[in-house]
Design an enzyme around this catalytic site. Sequence first.
Site, mmCIF file in Angstrom:
data_model
loop_
_atom_site.group_PDB
_atom_site.id
_atom_site.type_symbol
_atom_site.label_atom_id
_atom_site.label_comp_id
_atom_site.label_asym_id
_atom_site.label_seq_id
_atom_site.Cartn_x
_atom_site.Cartn_y
_atom_site.Cartn_z
ATOM 1 N N ASP A 31 -3.268 -1.052 16.487
ATOM 2 C CA ASP A 31 -2.400 -1.046 15.311
ATOM 3 C C ASP A 31 -1.049 -0.433 15.699
ATOM 4 O O ASP A 31 -0.980 0.561 16.427
ATOM 5 C CB ASP A 31 -3.049 -0.242 14.182
ATOM 6 C CG ASP A 31 -2.396 -0.513 12.833
ATOM 7 O OD1 ASP A 31 -3.054 -1.131 11.979
ATOM 8 O OD2 ASP A 31 -1.226 -0.115 12.635
ATOM 9 N N HIS A 100 -8.491 -8.872 8.621
ATOM 10 C CA HIS A 100 -8.558 -7.961 9.763
ATOM 11 C C HIS A 100 -9.444 -6.769 9.449
ATOM 12 O O HIS A 100 -9.375 -6.198 8.365
ATOM 13 C CB HIS A 100 -7.166 -7.475 10.193
ATOM 14 C CG HIS A 100 -6.295 -7.008 9.075
ATOM 15 N ND1 HIS A 100 -5.660 -7.875 8.202
ATOM 16 C CD2 HIS A 100 -5.939 -5.758 8.675
ATOM 17 C CE1 HIS A 100 -4.956 -7.174 7.322
ATOM 18 N NE2 HIS A 100 -5.119 -5.884 7.577
HETATM 19 P P1 5GP Z 1 -3.443 -3.862 5.934
HETATM 20 O O1 5GP Z 1 -2.496 -2.943 5.204
HETATM 21 O O2 5GP Z 1 -3.086 -5.315 5.682
HETATM 22 O O3 5GP Z 1 -4.881 -3.584 5.716
HETATM 23 O O4 5GP Z 1 -3.214 -3.572 7.475
HETATM 24 C C1 5GP Z 1 -2.178 -4.120 8.207
HETATM 25 C C2 5GP Z 1 -2.048 -3.310 9.462
HETATM 26 O O5 5GP Z 1 -1.281 -4.039 10.402
HETATM 27 C C3 5GP Z 1 -1.318 -1.978 9.268
HETATM 28 O O6 5GP Z 1 -2.157 -0.894 9.666
HETATM 29 C C4 5GP Z 1 -0.077 -2.099 10.141
HETATM 30 O O7 5GP Z 1 0.250 -0.889 10.792
HETATM 31 C C5 5GP Z 1 -0.462 -3.176 11.130
HETATM 32 N N1 5GP Z 1 0.645 -3.979 11.608
HETATM 33 C C6 5GP Z 1 1.617 -4.565 10.863
HETATM 34 N N2 5GP Z 1 2.447 -5.279 11.633
HETATM 35 C C7 5GP Z 1 1.977 -5.151 12.908
HETATM 36 C C8 5GP Z 1 2.429 -5.661 14.159
HETATM 37 O O8 5GP Z 1 3.399 -6.392 14.271
HETATM 38 N N3 5GP Z 1 1.712 -5.309 15.259
HETATM 39 C C9 5GP Z 1 0.579 -4.517 15.181
HETATM 40 N N4 5GP Z 1 -0.034 -4.239 16.317
HETATM 41 N N5 5GP Z 1 0.140 -4.027 14.002
HETATM 42 C C10 5GP Z 1 0.837 -4.330 12.889
#
Ligand code: 5GP
Length: 114
Positions: A31, A100
């Site tokens: 992440d 994810h």
């Molecule tokens: P959600 O909030 O959708 O459950 O989680 C999305 C996750 O993706 C977040 O923890 C955020 O830090 C991660 N994230 C967002 N954009 C990117 C990216 O471009 N690269 C990586 N490695 N993680 C990302």
Amino acid sequence: MTEKTIFKRIIDREIPAEIVYEDAQCLAFKDLNPQASVHILIIPLKEIPSIDHIEKEDELVVGHLFYVARQLAKKNGLTNGYRAVINCGEEGGQTVDHLHVHSIGGRNLSWPPG
Ligand code: 5GP
């Protein structure tokens, strides 16, 4: 045509990510904004936007994501526990519309989450 999600762009190697595992069904990478010393995202190669979009035919791949979470936890030495979670929708805290599993560990995690 809808725009590719950031995770689809990672799958297609259009943007970089620290990939830690991949196979024919999924990709796992660190992440960008880790919430603990270990914070890995495990995603299906298939574009499933969220839990709300899981179809009967996706049962095996979704189970596989958690199997991979388990393998990676072992590889990362998370012998005292960890958390493997999926956020769904706006109120669930989902910000990227590609399913994810967050696999988070390396510290004591509080419950309930915010
Ligand atoms: P959600 O909030 O959708 O459950 O989680 C999305 C996750 O993706 C977040 O923890 C955020 O830090 C991660 N994230 C967002 N954009 C990117 C990216 O471009 N690269 C990586 N490695 N993680 C990302």
